[in-house]
Scaffold this active site. Structure first.
Site, PDB file in Angstrom:
ATOM      1  CG  ASN A  30       0.207  10.524 -18.076  1.00  0.00           C
ATOM      2  OD1 ASN A  30      -0.675   9.732 -17.748  1.00  0.00           O
ATOM      3  ND2 ASN A  30       1.357  10.603 -17.434  1.00  0.00           N
TER       4      ASN A  30
ATOM      5  CB  CYS B  13      -2.139   3.695  -9.287  1.00  0.00           C
ATOM      6  SG  CYS B  13      -1.897   2.734 -10.792  1.00  0.00           S
TER       7      CYS B  13
ATOM      8  CG  ASP C 257       4.493   8.231 -13.470  1.00  0.00           C
ATOM      9  OD1 ASP C 257       4.047   7.785 -12.403  1.00  0.00           O
ATOM     10  OD2 ASP C 257       3.795   8.859 -14.281  1.00  0.00           O
TER      11      ASP C 257
ATOM     12  CB  VAL D  97       4.890  13.700  -6.764  1.00  0.00           C
ATOM     13  CG1 VAL D  97       3.568  13.868  -7.513  1.00  0.00           C
ATOM     14  CG2 VAL D  97       5.974  14.570  -7.397  1.00  0.00           C
TER      15      VAL D  97
END
Length: 456
Positions: free
Chosen positions: A42, A139, A328, A350
């Site tokens: 990221n 995703c 995550d 989220v």
């Protein structure tokens, strides 16, 4: 016998294009050993895009060999940027001096299902006066609207035109500073503003900004290039535009998502894993939950060791933007929580579709109930969101082998770890998706003693 020949990601493979591999996994064996984590996916992909802003070449270090990086490299090369591997493994030299415009078809062909092209907008507008964005993928874990990005670009003076091919963005009068208040501290939108504001005329004030460590590392990259960026209290970032930027030399922050994933693998399989390159500061929130769940860790100068500290315990987790518990992190943690003694609850605030992966875990013997509208609780710390869900995990439940198909990056990793914790031989399909974010995944599993074969 394991075959690791397919470890190298396909540079032009989108999510669907990477799904041709299947693992046969024989579980019931603890994962033990050492793995190394490189730069964060990221951050690295965004720092590569930032190289477009410099008038001289940039050097980025600790770049992981993952498919998302290969996608960005291909997109940069389509735009005329020269990307050369350095002598040190994981080093890129990026020279934007030959940057040119690209066609929709070229961008689409190299981007695959990646959402990275949207972050090219600001740098390309400064460099070429135009940016093209094809249909965006990524995703399938929930809605990721691009309106935050488009609204921010319009605030800078960009003109956004939609067509059957995608989105064409221009800046006839150049870009100017703006006052932007994000409705949600979106990481992607914050990155968009940073990459656009650094060379816009005047000052930009960004309110309700994301403040993840990867965002702070991107700010460090931009400051090295000559940008003037300050962070104010209460999620406010001020960017004073400058006329020119130079290249950077930067070593990327470690991938805390991968580090947490291996930590959860140690919990789930009752293993002992040392994660080289992991650092305590960026993982404080995760480490607290890891300890509450019965994990033990030892912070060392070159990484962190993870294992169980006894019987696993139930926990209540609420995902949130930084400094909260990352979304995550919850998927691999849920696998471990299936072996905890009692009832755990994970509130996902989220993304609205990120708990769908638990269906396969139930096929493997887990007891997980998903509440599509979330669960009210008097001790909640994270404000409820309309899209949230919750998973209630009751354990311990022995896991057994199953035939499952990878749905997304983190869910896919979780399926592999569940199969390694389960008794019997599981079949995990579409594992190529996992290499979007995990470098040398098969080799690392092998080094940790996993018993598996690549069957196609």
């Amino acid at each position: 016998m394991k075959s690791l020949l397919s470890e190298t990601p396909n540079a032009q493979a989108g999510e669907k294009g990477m799904t041709g591999e299947t693992l046969a996994i024989r579980g019931g064996r603890p994962l033990t050993g050492r793995v190394e984590v490189k730069g964060a996916k990221n951050l690295v992909t965004k720092a590569m895009v930032a190289a477009l802003l410099g008038e001289t070449a940039s050097t980025l270090r600790d770049v992981p060999d993952i498919s998302d990086v290969q996608v960005v490299r291909s997109l940069l090369e389509v735009h005329g940027v020269t990307v050369v591997d350095g002598e040190e493994e994981g080093t890129f030299h990026l020279d934007p001096s030959g940057a040119v415009a690209a066609h929709f078809e070229e961008i689409d062909a190299h981007a695959g299902a990646s959402r990275i092209p949207i972050l090219f907008c600001g740098p390309l507008l400064h460099l070429l006066g135009e940016a093209l964005i094809p249909d965006l993928g990524g995703c399938r874990i929930g809605d990721r609207p691009i309106n935050f990005h488009m609204d921010a670009l319009r605030a800078f003076g960009a003109v956004v035109d939609k067509s059957y091919e995608g989105i064409r963005i221009t800046a006839p009068g150049g870009l100017h500073g703006a006052n932007i208040d994000l409705p949600y501290p979106s990481v992607g939108a914050t990155e968009q503003v940073l990459l656009t504001a650094v060379k816009a005329r005047g000052t930009t004030e960004l309110r309700n900004a994301a403040i993840e460590p990867e965002i702070m590392d991107l700010i460090a990259v931009l400051q090295k290039m000559g940008a003037i960026i300050s962070y104010e209290p209460n999620r406010v970032i001020l960017i004073e535009g400058v006329d020119t930027l130079q290249g950077y030399d930067h070593r990327a922050i470690f991938d805390r998502n991968e580090a947490a994933s291996w930590a959860c693998a140690a919990l789930a399989t009752d293993g002992d894993i040392f994660v080289g390159g992991a650092r305590q500061q960026e993982m404080l929130t995760f480490l607290n939950v890891f300890r509450k769940a019965g994990g033990w860790f030892d912070v060392r100068e070159d990484g962190i060791q993870f294992r169980r500290g006894g019987a696993l315990k139930p926990v209540v987790v609420e995902t949130d933007v930084h400094p909260g518990f990352m979304t995550d992190w919850q998927q691999p943690l849920i696998v471990a929580l299936t072996q905890a003694e009692g009832r755990s609850t994970v509130h996902e605030t989220v993304y609205e579709n990120r708990l769908g992966f638990t269906q396969a875990l139930n096929q493997m013997g887990a007891d997980i109930v998903v509440h599509p509208q979330g669960i009210d609780a008097p001790d909640r710390r994270v404000p409820r969101r309309a899209l949230e869900q919750a998973a209630v995990i009751t354990g311990p439940t022995p896991l057994h082998a199953a035939d499952v198909e990878v749905p997304d990056l983190r869910g896919g990793y979780s399926y592999v770890i569940a199969a390694l914790a389960a008794e019997g031989e599981s079949t995990v399909r579409n594992v190529g998706i996992i290499r979007r974010g995990y470098e040398k995944f098969f080799a690392k599993l092998d080094a940790l003693g996993a018993d598996f074969d690549v069957v196609d």
